[in-house]
Design a protein around this motif. Structure first.
Motif, mmCIF file in Angstrom:
data_model
loop_
_atom_site.group_PDB
_atom_site.id
_atom_site.type_symbol
_atom_site.label_atom_id
_atom_site.label_comp_id
_atom_site.label_asym_id
_atom_site.label_seq_id
_atom_site.Cartn_x
_atom_site.Cartn_y
_atom_site.Cartn_z
ATOM 1 N N VAL A 188 -100.283 -19.951 -5.656
ATOM 2 C CA VAL A 188 -99.797 -19.191 -6.821
ATOM 3 C C VAL A 188 -100.968 -18.736 -7.693
ATOM 4 C CG1 VAL A 188 -98.456 -19.332 -8.968
ATOM 5 C CG2 VAL A 188 -97.531 -20.296 -6.849
ATOM 6 N N LEU A 189 -101.907 -19.642 -7.961
ATOM 7 C CA LEU A 189 -103.051 -19.304 -8.815
ATOM 8 C C LEU A 189 -103.878 -18.159 -8.220
ATOM 9 C CD1 LEU A 189 -104.324 -22.844 -9.921
ATOM 10 C CD2 LEU A 189 -103.354 -21.068 -11.398
ATOM 11 N N LEU A 194 -105.621 -12.494 -7.930
ATOM 12 C CA LEU A 194 -105.891 -11.240 -7.228
ATOM 13 C C LEU A 194 -105.074 -10.077 -7.779
ATOM 14 C CD1 LEU A 194 -106.129 -12.414 -3.490
ATOM 15 C CD2 LEU A 194 -108.006 -11.567 -4.934
ATOM 16 N N ARG A 195 -103.850 -10.350 -8.174
ATOM 17 C CA ARG A 195 -102.940 -9.269 -8.572
ATOM 18 C C ARG A 195 -102.999 -8.932 -10.057
ATOM 19 N NH1 ARG A 195 -97.171 -10.251 -5.408
ATOM 20 N NH2 ARG A 195 -97.971 -9.983 -3.275
ATOM 21 N N SER A 196 -103.346 -9.908 -10.903
ATOM 22 C CA SER A 196 -103.136 -9.717 -12.341
ATOM 23 C C SER A 196 -104.374 -9.907 -13.206
ATOM 24 C CB SER A 196 -102.035 -10.684 -12.819
ATOM 25 O OG SER A 196 -100.857 -10.530 -12.057
ATOM 26 N N THR A 197 -105.543 -10.058 -12.609
ATOM 27 C CA THR A 197 -106.755 -10.231 -13.421
ATOM 28 C C THR A 197 -107.769 -9.151 -13.080
ATOM 29 O OG1 THR A 197 -107.926 -11.670 -11.839
ATOM 30 C CG2 THR A 197 -106.394 -12.732 -13.384
ATOM 31 N N ASN A 198 -108.681 -8.935 -14.018
ATOM 32 C CA ASN A 198 -109.738 -7.951 -13.781
ATOM 33 C C ASN A 198 -110.614 -8.345 -12.601
ATOM 34 O OD1 ASN A 198 -108.963 -6.282 -15.892
ATOM 35 N ND2 ASN A 198 -110.291 -7.306 -17.373
ATOM 36 N N VAL A 199 -110.927 -9.639 -12.522
ATOM 37 C CA VAL A 199 -111.794 -10.103 -11.439
ATOM 38 C C VAL A 199 -111.116 -9.895 -10.084
ATOM 39 C CG1 VAL A 199 -113.095 -12.049 -10.506
ATOM 40 C CG2 VAL A 199 -112.861 -11.791 -12.976
ATOM 41 N N TRP A 202 -111.470 -6.325 -9.277
ATOM 42 C CA TRP A 202 -112.874 -6.072 -8.899
ATOM 43 C C TRP A 202 -113.131 -6.530 -7.459
ATOM 44 C CZ3 TRP A 202 -115.139 -8.596 -13.949
ATOM 45 C CH2 TRP A 202 -114.865 -7.746 -15.040
ATOM 46 N N THR A 203 -112.478 -7.631 -7.058
ATOM 47 C CA THR A 203 -112.657 -8.143 -5.693
ATOM 48 C C THR A 203 -112.211 -7.101 -4.675
ATOM 49 O OG1 THR A 203 -112.286 -10.417 -6.470
ATOM 50 C CG2 THR A 203 -112.071 -10.019 -4.104
ATOM 51 N N TYR A 204 -111.045 -6.492 -4.919
ATOM 52 C CA TYR A 204 -110.559 -5.431 -4.023
ATOM 53 C C TYR A 204 -111.489 -4.225 -4.065
ATOM 54 C CZ TYR A 204 -106.028 -7.599 -3.013
ATOM 55 O OH TYR A 204 -105.036 -8.427 -2.549
ATOM 56 N N ALA A 205 -111.932 -3.879 -5.262
ATOM 57 C CA ALA A 205 -112.800 -2.703 -5.406
ATOM 58 C C ALA A 205 -114.124 -2.897 -4.679
ATOM 59 C CB ALA A 205 -113.053 -2.424 -6.894
ATOM 60 N N ILE A 206 -114.694 -4.085 -4.806
ATOM 61 C CA ILE A 206 -115.975 -4.377 -4.152
ATOM 62 C C ILE A 206 -115.829 -4.348 -2.634
ATOM 63 C CG2 ILE A 206 -117.680 -6.195 -3.755
ATOM 64 C CD1 ILE A 206 -117.217 -7.021 -6.707
ATOM 65 N N GLY A 207 -114.740 -4.922 -2.134
ATOM 66 C CA GLY A 207 -114.529 -4.935 -0.698
ATOM 67 C C GLY A 207 -114.267 -3.560 -0.130
ATOM 68 N N GLY A 208 -113.586 -2.714 -0.915
ATOM 69 C CA GLY A 208 -113.261 -1.378 -0.439
ATOM 70 C C GLY A 208 -114.402 -0.394 -0.548
ATOM 71 N N GLN A 209 -115.041 -0.355 -1.726
ATOM 72 C CA GLN A 209 -116.142 0.589 -1.964
ATOM 73 C C GLN A 209 -117.150 -0.056 -2.914
ATOM 74 O OE1 GLN A 209 -113.776 4.007 -3.342
ATOM 75 N NE2 GLN A 209 -114.373 5.082 -1.466
#
Length: 334
Positions: A188-189, A194-199, A202-209
């Motif tokens: 849950v944490l 991943l879904r509701s925080t800036n970090v 950012w994790t998705y953004a860094i992995g994608g581009q």
């Protein structure tokens, strides 16, 4: 003419919505899981979904599931960690070997957890500081940590400490095992993270581009270091939980685990290139692998087919998600 365009768009909309639904990282793995359960339920004469068998599967699932959660976050960030299997063994081996030397078990558990965080930091720092592929860095760390683990133990399992807090890692709270509580809480944490925080974003953004993420001011170094440390920490925690359940710390624990958790993540829709995936999809991917492994045993089939099935599922998942992605792109162009 405009009416014809509107009608064409309306006709295509259901197909597009279906493709969007199927393209969700966890959808394919959920469908495959349900189909696999149904097949083995029939072949096993109803044993697969019996309360006893489900309980056995759920006893093991949280331990490996924690490692899957960690590797999922790291893969979304665009990196790998092949040392998780060795860290899985290092944490309990270090905790009980130091306890055997006379240190309080509570202290040795804390030292073991700190060691896992240190391994994750070193993995991330070397990878990012020297711009190395994480595959190479963590492959080297796999051998380093395994060697340390065997050296600490002398090749033999240390004595299980009698004053160890078994209740914390392998006890029961009503009908629930402590391991399931750990797993569910962390699941849950990390999902919220991943879904509701800036970090998480950012994790998705860094992995994608990654370069685009850098250009908008995201601290890619800190985010990736955090992902490496989280991955290593969860691997060590999972190892501790398994040893507290089995009450036998073995130097060989976790061998081959790294490939299994990566396969589960990929089957669950986590992109090998980063930037895409969900924790729930990866966990469902793991559940699918465990159902296949369990089903082969219950139906009397050769368990050697498990690796064959895992490989086919992994390749199929990658091909299917790539095909769906291309179809969605065509819908958007039209």
């Amino acid at each position: 003419m405009s009416m014809m365009k509107a009608d064409t768009y309306s006709a295509k909309e259901p197909s597009r919505n279906l493709m969007v639904f199927i393209a969700r990282p966890e959808t394919l793995s959920v469908l495959l899981l349900l189909l696999t359960i149904a097949v083995f339920q029939i072949l096993s004469g109803g044993i697969v979904l019996s309360p006893y068998n489900v309980s056995n599967v759920l006893t093991v699932l949280p331990e490996i599931g924690l490692v899957v959660i960690g590797i999922t976050v790291l893969m979304i960030a665009g990196e790998f960690d092949l040392s998780v299997g060795s860290v899985f063994a290092l944490a309990p081996m270090m905790a009980f070997s130091l306890a055997e030397m006379g240190l309080p078990i509570d202290l040795t558990i804390m030292l073991a957890i700190f060691a896992t965080l240190a391994v994750g930091f070193v993995n991330g720092y070397i990878t990012l500081r020297f711009n190395l592929p994480s595959f190479i860095t963590t492959l080297g760390m796999l051998f380093v940590v395994h060697s340390i683990t065997v050296t600490i133990s002398g090749g033999f399992p240390p004595t299980f400490a009698q004053d160890a807090p078994v209740w914390l890692f392998a006890g029961s709270v009503g009908p629930l095992k402590a391991s399931m509580i750990w797993f569910f809480a962390i699941f849950v944490l990390i999902t919220v993270y991943l879904r509701s925080t800036n970090v998480g974003a950012w994790t998705y953004a860094i992995g994608g581009q990654q370069e685009v993420a850098k250009s908008v001011g995201i601290n890619t170094f800190a985010v990736k270091i955090g992902a490496f440390m989280l991955c290593s920490f969860l691997a060590g925690l999972a190892g501790l939980i398994q040893v507290f359940r089995l009450r036998s710390p073995l130097p060989s624990l976790g061998e081959g685990l790294e490939l299994q958790v990566i396969a589960a993540a990929v089957i669950g829709g986590v992109a090998l290139t980063g930037g895409k995936g969900t924790v729930i999809g990866a966990v469902v991917g793991l559940a699918l692998l465990k159902v296949i492994e369990n089903g082969l045993v219950l139906t009397g089939m050769d368990a050697s087919w498990f690796k064959f099935a895992a490989g086919i599922l992994m390749i199929t998942a990658v091909i299917t998600h790539a095909w769906i992605g291309r179809r969605l792109s065509r819908f958007e162009e039209k």
